[in-house]
Design an enzyme around this catalytic site. Structure first.
Site, PDB file in Angstrom:
ATOM      1  N   ARG A  55      -2.119 -14.609   5.103  1.00 19.05           N
ATOM      2  CA  ARG A  55      -2.751 -13.855   6.199  1.00 19.05           C
ATOM      3  C   ARG A  55      -1.964 -14.026   7.505  1.00 19.05           C
ATOM      4  O   ARG A  55      -1.858 -13.088   8.295  1.00 19.05           O
ATOM      5  CB  ARG A  55      -4.219 -14.256   6.350  1.00 19.05           C
ATOM      6  CG  ARG A  55      -5.046 -13.741   5.165  1.00 19.05           C
ATOM      7  CD  ARG A  55      -6.468 -14.228   5.196  1.00 19.05           C
ATOM      8  NE  ARG A  55      -7.281 -13.545   6.197  1.00 19.05           N
ATOM      9  CZ  ARG A  55      -7.790 -12.336   6.061  1.00 19.05           C
ATOM     10  NH1 ARG A  55      -7.559 -11.630   4.970  1.00 19.05           N
ATOM     11  NH2 ARG A  55      -8.538 -11.804   6.994  1.00 19.05           N
ATOM     12  N   HIS A 100      -2.232  -5.456   1.624  1.00 16.88           N
ATOM     13  CA  HIS A 100      -3.530  -6.128   1.530  1.00 16.88           C
ATOM     14  C   HIS A 100      -3.273  -7.604   1.296  1.00 16.88           C
ATOM     15  O   HIS A 100      -2.296  -7.963   0.642  1.00 16.88           O
ATOM     16  CB  HIS A 100      -4.325  -5.553   0.343  1.00 16.88           C
ATOM     17  CG  HIS A 100      -5.524  -6.383  -0.012  1.00 16.88           C
ATOM     18  ND1 HIS A 100      -6.700  -6.299   0.685  1.00 16.88           N
ATOM     19  CD2 HIS A 100      -5.707  -7.335  -0.963  1.00 16.88           C
ATOM     20  CE1 HIS A 100      -7.570  -7.157   0.166  1.00 16.88           C
ATOM     21  NE2 HIS A 100      -6.995  -7.790  -0.839  1.00 16.88           N
ATOM     22  N   PHE A 132     -15.620   3.410   6.925  1.00 18.59           N
ATOM     23  CA  PHE A 132     -14.264   3.799   6.516  1.00 18.59           C
ATOM     24  C   PHE A 132     -14.055   3.745   5.004  1.00 18.59           C
ATOM     25  O   PHE A 132     -12.942   3.981   4.523  1.00 18.59           O
ATOM     26  CB  PHE A 132     -13.225   2.932   7.236  1.00 18.59           C
ATOM     27  CG  PHE A 132     -13.381   1.450   7.016  1.00 18.59           C
ATOM     28  CD1 PHE A 132     -12.915   0.833   5.856  1.00 18.59           C
ATOM     29  CD2 PHE A 132     -13.996   0.653   7.980  1.00 18.59           C
ATOM     30  CE1 PHE A 132     -13.059  -0.528   5.654  1.00 18.59           C
ATOM     31  CE2 PHE A 132     -14.144  -0.720   7.791  1.00 18.59           C
ATOM     32  CZ  PHE A 132     -13.680  -1.303   6.625  1.00 18.59           C
ATOM     33  N   LYS A 154       0.823  -1.222   0.000  1.00 20.10           N
ATOM     34  CA  LYS A 154       0.000   0.000   0.000  1.00 20.10           C
ATOM     35  C   LYS A 154       0.859   1.277   0.000  1.00 20.10           C
ATOM     36  O   LYS A 154       2.060   1.228   0.267  1.00 20.10           O
ATOM     37  CB  LYS A 154      -0.931  -0.037   1.208  1.00 20.10           C
ATOM     38  CG  LYS A 154      -1.925  -1.208   1.171  1.00 20.10           C
ATOM     39  CD  LYS A 154      -2.954  -1.078   2.280  1.00 20.10           C
ATOM     40  CE  LYS A 154      -3.940  -2.225   2.232  1.00 20.10           C
ATOM     41  NZ  LYS A 154      -5.037  -2.047   3.214  1.00 20.10           N
ATOM     42  N   TYR A 164     -12.506  -2.131  -3.825  1.00 18.59           N
ATOM     43  CA  TYR A 164     -12.986  -2.306  -2.445  1.00 18.59           C
ATOM     44  C   TYR A 164     -14.514  -2.180  -2.340  1.00 18.59           C
ATOM     45  O   TYR A 164     -15.027  -1.907  -1.249  1.00 18.59           O
ATOM     46  CB  TYR A 164     -12.316  -1.281  -1.527  1.00 18.59           C
ATOM     47  CG  TYR A 164     -10.910  -1.670  -1.106  1.00 18.59           C
ATOM     48  CD1 TYR A 164     -10.686  -2.765  -0.273  1.00 18.59           C
ATOM     49  CD2 TYR A 164      -9.801  -0.928  -1.502  1.00 18.59           C
ATOM     50  CE1 TYR A 164      -9.410  -3.118   0.137  1.00 18.59           C
ATOM     51  CE2 TYR A 164      -8.514  -1.277  -1.096  1.00 18.59           C
ATOM     52  CZ  TYR A 164      -8.330  -2.377  -0.273  1.00 18.59           C
ATOM     53  OH  TYR A 164      -7.063  -2.734   0.142  1.00 18.59           O
ATOM     54  N   GLU A 203      -9.670 -10.757  -7.254  1.00 18.57           N
ATOM     55  CA  GLU A 203      -8.720  -9.647  -7.103  1.00 18.57           C
ATOM     56  C   GLU A 203      -7.555  -9.770  -8.095  1.00 18.57           C
ATOM     57  O   GLU A 203      -7.109  -8.771  -8.664  1.00 18.57           O
ATOM     58  CB  GLU A 203      -8.224  -9.603  -5.649  1.00 18.57           C
ATOM     59  CG  GLU A 203      -9.341  -9.203  -4.691  1.00 18.57           C
ATOM     60  CD  GLU A 203      -8.996  -9.361  -3.225  1.00 18.57           C
ATOM     61  OE1 GLU A 203      -9.863  -9.069  -2.388  1.00 18.57           O
ATOM     62  OE2 GLU A 203      -7.849  -9.782  -2.900  1.00 18.57           O
ATOM     63  N   THR A 235      -5.332  -7.063  10.660  1.00 16.89           N
ATOM     64  CA  THR A 235      -5.605  -5.813   9.935  1.00 16.89           C
ATOM     65  C   THR A 235      -5.108  -4.602  10.713  1.00 16.89           C
ATOM     66  O   THR A 235      -4.525  -3.681  10.147  1.00 16.89           O
ATOM     67  CB  THR A 235      -7.129  -5.675   9.696  1.00 16.89           C
ATOM     68  OG1 THR A 235      -7.581  -6.834   9.006  1.00 16.89           O
ATOM     69  CG2 THR A 235      -7.460  -4.439   8.870  1.00 16.89           C
ATOM     70  N   ARG A 280       2.713  -6.570   8.916  1.00 14.85           N
ATOM     71  CA  ARG A 280       2.035  -5.378   9.453  1.00 14.85           C
ATOM     72  C   ARG A 280       2.648  -4.933  10.775  1.00 14.85           C
ATOM     73  O   ARG A 280       2.742  -3.736  11.048  1.00 14.85           O
ATOM     74  CB  ARG A 280       0.537  -5.636   9.568  1.00 14.85           C
ATOM     75  CG  ARG A 280      -0.150  -5.596   8.201  1.00 14.85           C
ATOM     76  CD  ARG A 280      -1.583  -6.017   8.311  1.00 14.85           C
ATOM     77  NE  ARG A 280      -2.338  -5.819   7.079  1.00 14.85           N
ATOM     78  CZ  ARG A 280      -3.402  -6.533   6.759  1.00 14.85           C
ATOM     79  NH1 ARG A 280      -3.854  -7.479   7.569  1.00 14.85           N
ATOM     80  NH2 ARG A 280      -4.046  -6.290   5.626  1.00 14.85           N
ATOM     81  N   ASN A 305      -2.056   0.202   6.495  1.00 11.59           N
ATOM     82  CA  ASN A 305      -1.580  -1.035   7.127  1.00 11.59           C
ATOM     83  C   ASN A 305      -0.638  -1.855   6.231  1.00 11.59           C
ATOM     84  O   ASN A 305      -0.617  -3.081   6.300  1.00 11.59           O
ATOM     85  CB  ASN A 305      -2.754  -1.867   7.659  1.00 11.59           C
ATOM     86  CG  ASN A 305      -3.685  -2.358   6.578  1.00 11.59           C
ATOM     87  OD1 ASN A 305      -3.567  -1.949   5.424  1.00 11.59           O
ATOM     88  ND2 ASN A 305      -4.608  -3.220   6.937  1.00 11.59           N
TER      89      ASN A 305
END
Ligand code: CMP
Length: 139
Positions: free
Chosen positions: A87, A117, A59, A11, A51, A128, A93, A104, A114
């Site tokens: 993950r 993704h 948010f 990100k 998204y 995706e 998150t 993260r 964060n």
């Protein structure tokens, strides 16, 4: 288990902080192979579409603004059990809740900024990955 894929983005906060290299190293050390990768900046419309599943969340506006605020790295990764293992590698998150040593925990600034993704299911990983990459762009 058959090798499968997950989708990730590095990100804008992590790109800005010059952490593309360290994050890719963690991905490689975690046993993932890079199937496809590109460096680009999303428009607001593209971020909103990516998204869209979160469009009812409070948010959402902030998320779309943020994800179109600077360049990102998008990638498809392969490994057995890719979605769940990725993950685990990236952590929760909210970086304040992410396990020590996760991507993260090491690189994220906040729940919005964060660092990365990661897809939450095999079905979403396929959706995706298709959003960013054609068949000709996967190796
Ligand atoms: P990601 O894994 O990309 O999926 C959805 C994103 O929404 C998530 O990471 C966070 O960056 C963001 N997000 C989730 N919860 C919040 C929140 N409470 N406030 C701001 N952003 C959030």
């Amino acid at each position: 288990m058959a090798t499968n894929i997950t989708f990730t983005m590095i990100k804008p906060d992590a790109v800005e902080a010059n952490n593309i290299g360290p994050i890719l190293a963690k991905i490689n050390e975690g046993g993932f192979r890079i199937v496809a990768m590109k460096y680009l900046r999303l428009t607001k419309e593209q971020a909103g579409e990516f998204y869209a599943v979160h469009s009812a969340r409070p948010f959402y506006g902030e998320l779309v603004e943020y994800m179109s605020s600077g360049p990102i790295v998008a990638a498809v990764l392969s490994k057995d059990n890719a979605v769940n293992d990725y993950r685990t590698l990236i952590g929760a998150t909210d970086p304040a809740k992410a396990e020590k040593g996760t991507i993260r925990n090491l690189f994220a600034k906040s729940i919005a900024a964060n660092a990365v993704h990661g897809s939450d299911s095999d079905e979403n990983a396929a959706i995706e990955a298709d959003f960013f990459f054609s068949k000709l762009e996967r190796f």
